[in-house]
Write a protein that holds these residues in place. Structure first.
Motif, short mmCIF file in Angstrom:
data_model
loop_
_atom_site.label_atom_id
_atom_site.label_comp_id
_atom_site.label_asym_id
_atom_site.label_seq_id
_atom_site.Cartn_x
_atom_site.Cartn_y
_atom_site.Cartn_z
N CYS A 126 2.86 2.02 2.06
CA CYS A 126 2.25 3.28 1.64
C CYS A 126 3.36 4.32 1.40
O CYS A 126 4.41 4.33 2.06
CB CYS A 126 1.29 3.78 2.71
N GLU A 127 3.07 5.20 0.45
CA GLU A 127 4.03 6.25 0.15
C GLU A 127 4.21 7.19 1.34
O GLU A 127 5.29 7.75 1.53
CB GLU A 127 3.57 7.05 -1.07
N ASN A 128 3.16 7.29 2.12
CA ASN A 128 3.24 8.19 3.28
C ASN A 128 3.57 7.44 4.56
O ASN A 128 3.21 7.88 5.65
CB ASN A 128 1.93 8.94 3.44
N ALA A 129 4.19 6.24 4.46
CA ALA A 129 4.50 5.45 5.63
C ALA A 129 5.54 6.17 6.50
O ALA A 129 6.38 6.93 6.00
CB ALA A 129 5.01 4.08 5.21
N LYS A 130 5.46 5.87 7.81
CA LYS A 130 6.38 6.44 8.78
C LYS A 130 7.37 5.39 9.22
O LYS A 130 7.11 4.18 9.12
CB LYS A 130 5.60 6.99 10.00
N PRO A 131 8.49 5.77 9.78
CA PRO A 131 9.46 4.78 10.26
C PRO A 131 8.87 3.96 11.42
O PRO A 131 8.12 4.48 12.24
CB PRO A 131 10.65 5.64 10.71
N GLY A 132 9.24 2.65 11.45
CA GLY A 132 8.78 1.77 12.52
C GLY A 132 7.36 1.27 12.33
O GLY A 132 6.78 0.72 13.28
N LEU A 158 4.58 -1.33 11.04
CA LEU A 158 4.48 -2.73 10.65
C LEU A 158 3.67 -2.84 9.36
O LEU A 158 2.54 -2.38 9.29
CB LEU A 158 3.80 -3.56 11.75
N ILE A 159 4.27 -3.42 8.33
CA ILE A 159 3.57 -3.55 7.05
C ILE A 159 3.22 -5.00 6.73
O ILE A 159 2.36 -5.25 5.88
CB ILE A 159 4.39 -2.95 5.91
N GLN A 160 3.84 -5.99 7.40
CA GLN A 160 3.54 -7.39 7.09
C GLN A 160 4.04 -8.30 8.21
O GLN A 160 5.09 -8.03 8.80
CB GLN A 160 4.20 -7.81 5.76
N ASN A 179 7.60 -18.10 15.91
CA ASN A 179 7.63 -18.65 14.56
C ASN A 179 7.02 -17.70 13.53
O ASN A 179 6.62 -18.12 12.45
CB ASN A 179 6.91 -20.01 14.48
N THR A 180 6.95 -16.42 13.85
CA THR A 180 6.53 -15.39 12.91
C THR A 180 7.53 -14.23 12.99
O THR A 180 8.25 -14.08 13.98
CB THR A 180 5.12 -14.87 13.20
N ALA A 181 7.51 -13.42 11.92
CA ALA A 181 8.40 -12.26 11.88
C ALA A 181 7.63 -11.07 11.34
O ALA A 181 6.73 -11.23 10.48
CB ALA A 181 9.62 -12.53 11.01
N GLY A 182 7.94 -9.86 11.82
CA GLY A 182 7.29 -8.65 11.38
C GLY A 182 8.21 -7.81 10.51
O GLY A 182 9.41 -7.67 10.80
N ILE A 183 7.66 -7.24 9.43
CA ILE A 183 8.43 -6.38 8.53
C ILE A 183 8.09 -4.94 8.89
O ILE A 183 6.91 -4.53 8.80
CB ILE A 183 8.11 -6.69 7.06
N MET A 184 9.10 -4.17 9.28
CA MET A 184 8.92 -2.80 9.73
C MET A 184 9.58 -1.84 8.74
O MET A 184 10.59 -2.16 8.11
CB MET A 184 9.52 -2.61 11.13
#
Length: 789
Positions: A497-503, A505-507, A545-550
């Motif tokens: 999102c354009e209004n996303a904040k630091p930290g 989780l997006i995926q 076995n998973t990873a988070g995109i921040m």
């Protein structure tokens, strides 16, 4: 018989001469009523009384079954009123009077006219009268007396059954009751011995006896055997008169059967039995039958067979056939001629229901010896195992030996064996086998991920006899080698999102690996070495076995950058370690306050600054194609021609009616003028229709035509003339004008709207002359009453 017949006369005489005796007087009076006559009164005034003697008899007796020629004399009736002058008349009534018994009306002598049977009737009750012939009155009251029929032995004893059936167990002791027979005698049991029956045995000795008084039949010999004789016929006689000479007798027959008891053990008819069996017979095969004989029957002859301990007890079995009571020898284990050629077993046959009373006779079983010879046959090769399992790594080289199968010839000849692979189970020819030693090797490379298992069949065949062959399944398992790098489990459509904040989780991404390590999968996620530190996003390994995109910054702008590419390094923990780089495409989208995506590309289409040159060219091409299509559609519409009214001469259309066209009114000068079709003046001449009978033709008042355009009119008339002159044309092609209402009414207008005079001056009396249909109008407008109303 004569003495017996004179007995009633003697009794009668005796009673006649002793009537003065008081005792006899009282006895006679006790049986019969008597009259008392009062005597005359004498001078001394005393009343004299005497008792008058009445009938003089007691009871008569008569023997049955009289066979003499003369009638049988019964007795004599007499009264003391009889002076012997024949003045009295004796009359007899009651049972059999006049038919069985007749009386001499003068003397009172009674005779039996017929032979009597005591068994039919034992006594007769009669009544006697003595009547004075002159006066016709009874000199004695009517009295009743009995004639009793004495029995003679004229009936023989009769048994209740003509044939008796009985049974008794064999080996029964002496005196065992079998059955009781009964005979009856119709003679009088209270008179003499005519009905006294005595039983005796005429046939059946010395095996049975009968009780002379009760008729109970009993065994007379001990240990009678059913196996020696089963059926006996006994004849019993019943004799009356106590069995004395001259008595009558009757007989009956008793069939006695000895029932079986288990008093015989089974016995084999021979001590040794011989059977042959090929060594290749399957398990459970019946080799032969043996049977022990038992003279008993039924359940007493039932037996069971068993194999005694000893040689061959574990190789063979015996089962009992319940229907035939035979023992069936069956194969329990596989036979091998080369191992043993002859077996000797002992088979026991014993009764299943022994009788404890006869156990002293000996054991109720028998034993026989069964010898079984094993025959040698040419057997197929035998593999050392029933199946083989081979495991091989998937990176094995072509031509490598992966395992071996072995087989041998079980026969004594020990023929050589060759091996082969059944190609129906290996269509791709991945494996082969050395025919001499059974070693299996690969022909192609293996891939566990495409085929983790291979199931083939190996055949072993004797070289000297190719008909003898065996087959064995071989299961080949391909072991995994870590030869595939992990990759994303799916395609991820990731946005920020354009209004996303630091930290934020997006995926969350997960990976897959075609390999199957024995310890399970373990994946690691890292940034690629070329970009160790990404300023926009952070990769966080979740250790599962998973990873988070921040996100790493505050806010994203689509105008500046609409899409981000994030490379991720993925590697496993198996040996050798395999790794790959997966690139995640992250789009920048507009979101609401809750973070829900609203739009990612809509504004980019409007703002040229945010669009690339290729995107703008594509949009312009679409708009140009759309404009060209619109121009072509308009040109085609202008070139479209009007459909002619009449396409061909075969298409006849009398009227053109458009229901969905309301027209433009009087000002519509472009509409089609169909007035000529409605103008009655357009009809030049009247022609008769060929399908309708001519009727009265009204004269149509001609008026000035309202329209001058007669092009259509001329066309219609020409068509009508052509069809009227054509005899083959259908008769319905004619002009019908439905809008014309016809000529003026002969009664003129009935409306008063156009009248030049007032209602009061109008005369409506003529309506009364028009008939009943105009009566209502005449009532409304005609007459003075109507005007007043």
């Amino acid at each position: 018989m004569r003495t017996y017949n004179c007995l009633p006369l003697f009794i009668w005489t005796y009673m006649f001469y002793t009537v003065d005796t008081i005792l006899l007087q009282e006895r006679a009076n006790s049986h019969l009523p008597s009259k008392k006559i009062v005597g005359l009164t004498k001078d001394d005034g005393k009343m004299l009384r005497r008792t008058k003697r009445g009938w003089m008899w007691n009871q008569f007796f008569l023997l049955e079954e009289y066979t003499g020629t003369d009638t049988q004399y019964v007795g004599k009736l007499h009264t003391d009123q009889d002076k012997g002058d024949g003045n009295l008349k004796y009359i007899l009534t009651g049972d059999g009077a006049g038919s069985l018994f007749v009386i001499d009306e003068n003397t009172g002598d009674i005779h039996a006219a017929k032979k009597l049977d005591r068994e039919e009737k034992s006594l007769y009750i009669l009544r006697a009268k003595a009547i004075d012939r002159k006066t016709g009155r009874q000199v004695e009251p009517e009295s009743e007396f009995i004639i009793k029929i004495h029995d003679i032995n004229d009936n023989e004893p009769k048994f209740t059954k003509d044939l008796y059936t009985a049974s008794v167990p064999e080996m029964s002791g002496v005196g065992t009751s079998v059955i009781q027979v009964t005979a009856t005698d119709a003679d009088d049991a209270n008179y003499g011995n005519s009905a006294k029956v005595v039983y005796s045995i005429l046939q059946g000795q010395p095996y049975f006896s009968v009780d002379p008084e009760s008729g109970i039949i009993k065994t007379a010999l001990p240990d009678m055997s059913r196996e020696n004789r089963e059926q006996y016929q006994v004849v019993i006689q019943a004799k009356d008169m106590g069995g004395q000479m001259g008595g009558l007798s009757g007989t009956t027959t008793v069939n006695i059967t000895l029932t079986d008891v288990n008093n015989n053990p089974p016995r084999f008819p021979q001590s040794t039995y011989q059977f042959n069996s090929p060594e290749s017979v399957p398990l459970g095969t019946h080799l032969g039958r043996i049977k022990a004989n038992d003279p008993d029957v039924g359940k007493n002859a039932e037996m069971e067979y068993s194999i005694a301990e000893g040689d061959g007890a574990d190789m063979f079995d015996v089962i009992t056939d319940k229907d035939t009571q035979e023992g069936i020898i069956t194969v329990k284990q596989n036979l091998d001629f080369e191992n043993k050629m002859l077996y000797t077993i002992r088979v026991d046959a014993s009764n299943t229901h022994p009788d404890p009373r006869f156990l002293h006779l000996g054991p109720f079983k028998d034993t026989a010896v069964v010898k079984i010879s094993v025959e040698d046959i040419d057997e197929p090769p035998v593999f050392s195992k029933i199946s083989y399992l081979i495991e091989v790594d998937e990176d094995v080289k072509e031509g490598s030996i992966i395992g071996q199968v072995t087989a041998y010839d079980p026969d004594a000849k020990n023929n050589l064996i060759k091996y082969s692979v059944d190609r129906h189970t290996d269509m791709d020819r991945i494996f082969d086998i050395y025919s001499e030693n059974g070693s299996i090797f690969t022909l192609k490379t293996l891939d566990r991920e495409s085929s983790p298992w291979h199931n083939i069949t190996v055949t072993a065949t004797e070289i000297d006899n190719p008909k003898q062959s065996s087959h064995i399944p071989v299961f080949i398992r391909i072991l995994d080698i870590n030869d595939h790098a992990p990759e994303f489990a799916m395609y991820y459509e990731t946005f920020v999102c354009e209004n996303a904040k630091p930290g934020q989780l997006i995926q969350t991404v997960s990976v897959m690996d075609k390999d199957d390590p024995p310890r399970g999968h373990k994946f690691f996620f890292e940034p690629v070495p070329e970009f160790p530190l990404n300023p926009n996003f952070t990769i966080v390994d979740n250790k599962d076995n998973t990873a988070g995109i921040m996100t790493r910054k505050d806010g994203y702008s689509r105008n500046k950058m609409s899409t981000y590419l994030l490379p991720i390094l993925i590697f496993d923990n198996d040996y050798p370690i395999q790794s790959s780089t997966g690139t995640l495409t992250i789009r920048v989208c507009a979101c609401d306050n809750q973070g829900n995506m609203q739009s990612c590309t809509a504004e980019a289409l409007i703002l040229s600054a945010g669009l690339s040159t290729g995107a703008l060219i594509a949009i312009l091409l679409c708009v140009l194609i759309l404009l060209i299509l619109i121009v072509l559609f308009a040109a085609l519409k202008r070139q479209r021609k009007k459909e002619p009214l009449i396409i061909s001469k075969d298409d006849v259309r009398d009227n053109i009616v458009t229901y969905n066209d309301e027209g433009g009114g009087e000002e519509d000068t472009q509409a089609f003028d169909i007035g000529t079709l409605r103008n009655p003046e357009a009809r030049e001449d009247s022609k008769l229709r060929r399908d309708v009978m001519p009727e009265t033709i009204f004269q149509i008042r001609r008026t000035v035509p309202l329209w001058e355009n007669i092009d259509v009119q001329d066309f219609i008339h020409r068509r009508l003339k052509e069809n009227d002159a054509d005899p083959s044309a259908p008769p319905y092609d004619s002009l019908a004008t439905y809008a014309y209402e016809g000529n003026d009414s002969v009664a003129d207008s009935l409306s008063s709207l156009e009248s030049l005079t007032a209602d009061c001056n109008q005369d409506y009396d003529y309506l009364s002359d028009w008939g009943p249909r105009f009566k209502k109008l005449a009532d409304m407008y005609g007459g003075d009453d109507s005007d007043r109303d």
